[in-house]
Design an enzyme around this catalytic site. Structure first.
Site, PDB file in Angstrom:
ATOM      1  N   THR A 126       0.856  -1.276  -0.255  1.00 35.78           N
ATOM      2  CA  THR A 126      -0.075   0.166   0.038  1.00 35.78           C
ATOM      3  C   THR A 126       0.914   1.330   0.045  1.00 35.78           C
ATOM      4  O   THR A 126       1.906   1.324   0.657  1.00 35.78           O
ATOM      5  CB  THR A 126      -0.890  -0.121   1.271  1.00 35.78           C
ATOM      6  OG1 THR A 126      -1.531   1.328   1.360  1.00 35.78           O
ATOM      7  CG2 THR A 126      -0.256  -0.324   2.528  1.00 35.78           C
ATOM      8  N   ASP A 127       0.317   2.222  -0.532  1.00 31.13           N
ATOM      9  CA  ASP A 127       0.965   3.632  -0.507  1.00 31.13           C
ATOM     10  C   ASP A 127       1.149   3.985   0.982  1.00 31.13           C
ATOM     11  O   ASP A 127       1.880   4.823   1.241  1.00 31.13           O
ATOM     12  CB  ASP A 127       0.297   4.741  -1.095  1.00 31.13           C
ATOM     13  CG  ASP A 127      -1.194   5.020  -1.012  1.00 31.13           C
ATOM     14  OD1 ASP A 127      -1.638   4.310  -0.070  1.00 31.13           O
ATOM     15  OD2 ASP A 127      -1.633   6.120  -1.685  1.00 31.13           O
ATOM     16  N   GLU A 128       0.377   3.393   1.845  1.00 27.33           N
ATOM     17  CA  GLU A 128       0.485   4.281   3.342  1.00 27.33           C
ATOM     18  C   GLU A 128       1.736   3.770   3.984  1.00 27.33           C
ATOM     19  O   GLU A 128       2.012   4.461   5.128  1.00 27.33           O
ATOM     20  CB  GLU A 128      -0.738   3.527   4.112  1.00 27.33           C
ATOM     21  CG  GLU A 128      -2.062   3.823   3.484  1.00 27.33           C
ATOM     22  CD  GLU A 128      -3.127   3.467   4.436  1.00 27.33           C
ATOM     23  OE1 GLU A 128      -3.090   3.573   5.597  1.00 27.33           O
ATOM     24  OE2 GLU A 128      -4.324   3.157   3.706  1.00 27.33           O
ATOM     25  N   TYR A 151      -1.743  -0.194  11.181  1.00 29.62           N
ATOM     26  CA  TYR A 151      -2.005  -0.925   9.642  1.00 29.62           C
ATOM     27  C   TYR A 151      -0.643  -0.684   8.752  1.00 29.62           C
ATOM     28  O   TYR A 151      -0.210  -1.673   8.272  1.00 29.62           O
ATOM     29  CB  TYR A 151      -3.172  -0.395   8.822  1.00 29.62           C
ATOM     30  CG  TYR A 151      -3.391  -0.652   7.684  1.00 29.62           C
ATOM     31  CD1 TYR A 151      -3.498  -2.041   7.240  1.00 29.62           C
ATOM     32  CD2 TYR A 151      -3.219  -0.040   6.584  1.00 29.62           C
ATOM     33  CE1 TYR A 151      -3.334  -2.487   5.817  1.00 29.62           C
ATOM     34  CE2 TYR A 151      -3.490  -0.032   5.225  1.00 29.62           C
ATOM     35  CZ  TYR A 151      -3.367  -1.423   4.797  1.00 29.62           C
ATOM     36  OH  TYR A 151      -3.280  -1.854   3.553  1.00 29.62           O
ATOM     37  N   LYS A 155       2.102  -3.284   7.322  1.00 26.83           N
ATOM     38  CA  LYS A 155       2.353  -3.574   6.018  1.00 26.83           C
ATOM     39  C   LYS A 155       4.033  -3.300   5.634  1.00 26.83           C
ATOM     40  O   LYS A 155       4.266  -3.902   4.732  1.00 26.83           O
ATOM     41  CB  LYS A 155       1.395  -2.847   5.097  1.00 26.83           C
ATOM     42  CG  LYS A 155       0.069  -2.989   5.266  1.00 26.83           C
ATOM     43  CD  LYS A 155      -0.338  -4.248   4.457  1.00 26.83           C
ATOM     44  CE  LYS A 155      -0.181  -4.749   3.134  1.00 26.83           C
ATOM     45  NZ  LYS A 155      -0.698  -5.948   2.623  1.00 26.83           N
TER      46      LYS A 155
HETATM   47  P1  NAD Z   1      -9.967  -6.872   2.458  1.00 30.08           P
HETATM   48  O1  NAD Z   1      -9.882  -6.555   3.991  1.00 30.08           O
HETATM   49  O2  NAD Z   1     -11.223  -6.737   1.599  1.00 30.08           O
HETATM   50  O3  NAD Z   1      -9.630  -8.654   2.229  1.00 30.08           O
HETATM   51  C1  NAD Z   1      -8.678  -9.210   3.025  1.00 30.08           C
HETATM   52  C2  NAD Z   1      -8.998 -10.590   2.769  1.00 30.08           C
HETATM   53  O4  NAD Z   1      -7.442 -11.354   3.428  1.00 30.08           O
HETATM   54  C3  NAD Z   1     -10.102 -11.227   3.410  1.00 30.08           C
HETATM   55  O5  NAD Z   1     -10.614 -12.190   2.502  1.00 30.08           O
HETATM   56  C4  NAD Z   1      -9.714 -12.066   4.581  1.00 30.08           C
HETATM   57  O6  NAD Z   1     -10.300 -12.828   4.849  1.00 30.08           O
HETATM   58  C5  NAD Z   1      -8.314 -12.434   4.181  1.00 30.08           C
HETATM   59  N1  NAD Z   1      -7.297 -12.759   5.169  1.00 30.08           N
HETATM   60  C6  NAD Z   1      -7.030 -12.116   6.420  1.00 30.08           C
HETATM   61  N2  NAD Z   1      -6.442 -12.695   7.331  1.00 30.08           N
HETATM   62  C7  NAD Z   1      -5.800 -13.525   6.650  1.00 30.08           C
HETATM   63  C8  NAD Z   1      -4.958 -14.659   6.920  1.00 30.08           C
HETATM   64  N3  NAD Z   1      -4.168 -14.614   7.983  1.00 30.08           N
HETATM   65  N4  NAD Z   1      -4.823 -15.771   5.971  1.00 30.08           N
HETATM   66  C9  NAD Z   1      -5.646 -15.820   5.146  1.00 30.08           C
HETATM   67  N5  NAD Z   1      -6.506 -14.858   4.495  1.00 30.08           N
HETATM   68  C10 NAD Z   1      -6.739 -13.690   5.562  1.00 30.08           C
HETATM   69  O7  NAD Z   1      -8.642  -6.284   1.961  1.00 30.08           O
HETATM   70  P2  NAD Z   1      -8.658  -5.598   0.539  1.00 30.08           P
HETATM   71  O8  NAD Z   1      -9.001  -4.235   0.661  1.00 30.08           O
HETATM   72  O9  NAD Z   1      -8.927  -6.353  -0.432  1.00 30.08           O
HETATM   73  O10 NAD Z   1      -6.954  -5.342   0.443  1.00 30.08           O
HETATM   74  C11 NAD Z   1      -6.223  -6.664  -0.218  1.00 30.08           C
HETATM   75  C12 NAD Z   1      -4.736  -6.210  -0.056  1.00 30.08           C
HETATM   76  O11 NAD Z   1      -4.355  -5.010  -0.867  1.00 30.08           O
HETATM   77  C13 NAD Z   1      -4.066  -5.959   1.352  1.00 30.08           C
HETATM   78  O12 NAD Z   1      -3.038  -6.667   1.337  1.00 30.08           O
HETATM   79  C14 NAD Z   1      -4.178  -4.454   1.455  1.00 30.08           C
HETATM   80  O13 NAD Z   1      -3.231  -4.130   2.430  1.00 30.08           O
HETATM   81  C15 NAD Z   1      -3.732  -3.980   0.046  1.00 30.08           C
HETATM   82  N6  NAD Z   1      -4.281  -2.710  -0.252  1.00 30.08           N
HETATM   83  C16 NAD Z   1      -5.536  -2.105  -0.264  1.00 30.08           C
HETATM   84  C17 NAD Z   1      -5.847  -1.094  -0.443  1.00 30.08           C
HETATM   85  C18 NAD Z   1      -7.480  -0.695  -0.319  1.00 30.08           C
HETATM   86  O14 NAD Z   1      -7.590   0.603  -0.578  1.00 30.08           O
HETATM   87  N7  NAD Z   1      -8.467  -1.395  -0.231  1.00 30.08           N
HETATM   88  C19 NAD Z   1      -5.299  -0.168  -1.102  1.00 30.08           C
HETATM   89  C20 NAD Z   1      -3.648  -0.845  -1.375  1.00 30.08           C
HETATM   90  C21 NAD Z   1      -3.423  -1.790  -0.638  1.00 30.08           C
HETATM   91  P1  TYD Z   2     -10.410   4.522   4.565  1.00 24.38           P
HETATM   92  O1  TYD Z   2     -11.418   4.195   3.213  1.00 24.38           O
HETATM   93  O2  TYD Z   2     -10.588   3.860   5.732  1.00 24.38           O
HETATM   94  O3  TYD Z   2      -8.826   4.334   3.833  1.00 24.38           O
HETATM   95  P2  TYD Z   2      -7.441   4.903   4.405  1.00 24.38           P
HETATM   96  O4  TYD Z   2      -7.650   5.171   5.863  1.00 24.38           O
HETATM   97  O5  TYD Z   2      -6.834   3.620   4.153  1.00 24.38           O
HETATM   98  O6  TYD Z   2      -6.763   5.935   3.447  1.00 24.38           O
HETATM   99  O7  TYD Z   2     -10.359   6.184   4.656  1.00 24.38           O
HETATM  100  C1  TYD Z   2     -10.105   7.099   3.464  1.00 24.38           C
HETATM  101  C2  TYD Z   2     -10.279   8.545   4.006  1.00 24.38           C
HETATM  102  O8  TYD Z   2     -11.569   8.741   4.436  1.00 24.38           O
HETATM  103  C3  TYD Z   2      -9.276   8.844   5.037  1.00 24.38           C
HETATM  104  O9  TYD Z   2      -8.811   9.946   4.928  1.00 24.38           O
HETATM  105  C4  TYD Z   2     -10.574   8.815   6.388  1.00 24.38           C
HETATM  106  C5  TYD Z   2     -11.725   9.153   5.774  1.00 24.38           C
HETATM  107  N1  TYD Z   2     -12.801   8.519   6.563  1.00 24.38           N
HETATM  108  C6  TYD Z   2     -13.889   9.482   7.118  1.00 24.38           C
HETATM  109  O10 TYD Z   2     -13.641  10.575   7.083  1.00 24.38           O
HETATM  110  N2  TYD Z   2     -14.923   8.835   7.669  1.00 24.38           N
HETATM  111  C7  TYD Z   2     -14.898   7.484   7.722  1.00 24.38           C
HETATM  112  O11 TYD Z   2     -16.020   6.989   8.459  1.00 24.38           O
HETATM  113  C8  TYD Z   2     -14.092   6.601   7.127  1.00 24.38           C
HETATM  114  C9  TYD Z   2     -14.249   4.941   7.153  1.00 24.38           C
HETATM  115  C10 TYD Z   2     -12.904   7.155   6.502  1.00 24.38           C
END
Ligand code: NAD
Ligand code: TYD
Length: 343
Positions: A126-128, A151, A155
């Site tokens: 992630t970019d975080e 988080y 990561k």
């Molecule tokens: P999500 O929370 O929707 O899904 C995570 C999945 O991982 C779930 O299906 C969960 O059951 C599974 N999981 C959790 N712990 C596990 C374990 N110990 N063993 C096996 N499976 C397990 O997440 P997402 O939003 O789809 O993100 C997927 C990946 O992309 C993550 O690694 C996250 O850090 C990364 N990512 C997400 C975003 C975003 O905006 N959502 C952005 C950048 C990177």
């Molecule tokens: P989020 O979707 O949790 O992603 P991330 O924290 O990984 O960037 O949040 C996106 C942005 O929205 C973040 O700046 C936090 C804000 N946010 C709110 O203002 N209210 C909310 O209820 C949530 C879930 C997020």
């Protein structure tokens, strides 16, 4: 590359990747390996559940015995790791599961991959990990890490272990760092699906602080094609940013959602800010474009698709918004909403 273990693919981005790969590469076998935590949902895989080149195995990436069995049974040669605890707010409330999966789990997955002679290991990050980015700067892959939430720190820890296994053990690793991703099948705790589904039900939208925090928004299908590009063409040992290159404040995003839904801005409530809240994320993805990737969507087209999907698929999210979800909602929002300010 033939038998690909896609971990965490019952979640949001991983399931989009599995659905895409099963259709695009009929010669590959896609084996989803997922623990099915609160965020894992087999409904996300229903569109491919009858496909010949798709299999599902339930397991934890930190459980060596179950993992070994899956690697051997399916003769896995490639791993794409999406498995993670992924929600910042949950990591602030309780970080244990983040260390278990995003740090220890990644280590165990790497270690078993090494023992089993796995070829390419793509790790989704992630970019975080770059932390809060000052105005005018766009993170590049060589920037230093400065994670601020539990988080982001977990990561960053996982990434460090991937790097170590590449350098120490010569494993063929690639890392992708995606920006804030949105689209269908996203668990309704993240900003877009949470606000869309709350607004559909005319509930208040809790914007943290002034809402002027900036995120880079990436449509899920573009995130998936970015990972596919890095998997096939990425250089071993390298990391690649995947960005939507569409930087917007949370309040702009919220107003755009309300506009598409035809709902009033009066649903917006400014609530006490998230602890340690990063003000701005922004990335440069010239490096991935150098491998031939380009986005197919912009924010506007992605948001329209997303809003329409949640409007048409209430069956998917209404059953999630029960039980554990409501417990989390109460912990995260009850006190905040009680002291909310209107727009
Ligand atoms: P999500 O929370 O929707 O899904 C995570 C999945 O991982 C779930 O299906 C969960 O059951 C599974 N999981 C959790 N712990 C596990 C374990 N110990 N063993 C096996 N499976 C397990 O997440 P997402 O939003 O789809 O993100 C997927 C990946 O992309 C993550 O690694 C996250 O850090 C990364 N990512 C997400 C975003 C975003 O905006 N959502 C952005 C950048 C990177
Ligand atoms: P989020 O979707 O949790 O992603 P991330 O924290 O990984 O960037 O949040 C996106 C942005 O929205 C973040 O700046 C936090 C804000 N946010 C709110 O203002 N209210 C909310 O209820 C949530 C879930 C997020």
């Amino acid at each position: 590359m033939k038998n690909i273990l896609v971990t965490g693919a019952a979640g949001f981005i991983g399931s989009a990747f599995a659905r895409y790969m099963v259709g695009k590469y009929p010669d590959y076998n896609i084996i989803v390996y997922d623990k099915l935590t609160y965020a894992g949902n087999l409904d996300n895989l229903l569109p491919i559940s009858d496909e010949e080149n798709y299999r599902f195995e339930r397991g934890d990436i930190a459980d060596r015995a179950v993992l070994q069995q899956a690697l051997e049974t399916h003769q896995i040669d490639t791993i794409v790791n999406f498995a993670a605890e992924s929600h910042v707010d949950r990591s602030i409330l309780q970080a244990d599961a983040f260390i278990h999966t995003d740090v220890v789990g990644v280590f165990i997955l790497l270690d078993e991959a090494k023992k089993h002679g796995i070829g390419r290991f793509l790790h989704v990050s992630t970019d975080e990990v770059y932390g809060d980015i000052e105005d005018g700067h766009f993170s590049v892959e060589t920037d230093t890490f400065a994670p601020n939430s539990p988080y982001a720190a977990s990561k960053a820890g996982g990434e460090m272990m991937v790097r170590a296994y590449h350098i120490t053990h010569g494993m063929d690793t690639v890392i992708t760092r995606g920006s804030n991703t949105f689209g269908p099948y996203q668990y309704p705790e993240k900003l877009l699906p949470f606000f869309i589904t709350e607004a559909i039900e005319d509930k208040p939208l809790p914007v943290y602080g002034d809402g002027l925090q900036v995120r880079d928004w990436l449509f899920v299908e573009d995130h998936v094609t970015g990972i596919d590009t890095a998997l096939h063409h990425g250089k071993s040992g390298e990391a690649y940013n995947i960005a939507g290159e569409d930087n917007r404040t949370n309040i702009e995003v919220t107003r755009a959602l309300l506009g598409h839904l035809g709902k009033p801005d009066s649903l917006i409530k400014h609530v006490p800010d998230r602890e340690g809240h990063d003000r701005r994320y922004a990335m440069d993805c010239t490096k991935l474009r150098g491998l031939g990737w380009q986005r197919a969507h912009n924010f506007e087209s992605g948001v329209k698709l997303t809003v329409d999907w949640y409007r048409d698929n209430a069956w998917w999210w209404q059953k999630i918004k029960t039980g554990e979800y409501l417990e989390f909602y109460k912990r995260q929002y009850a006190a905040r909403l009680a002291s909310a300010d209107n727009e």
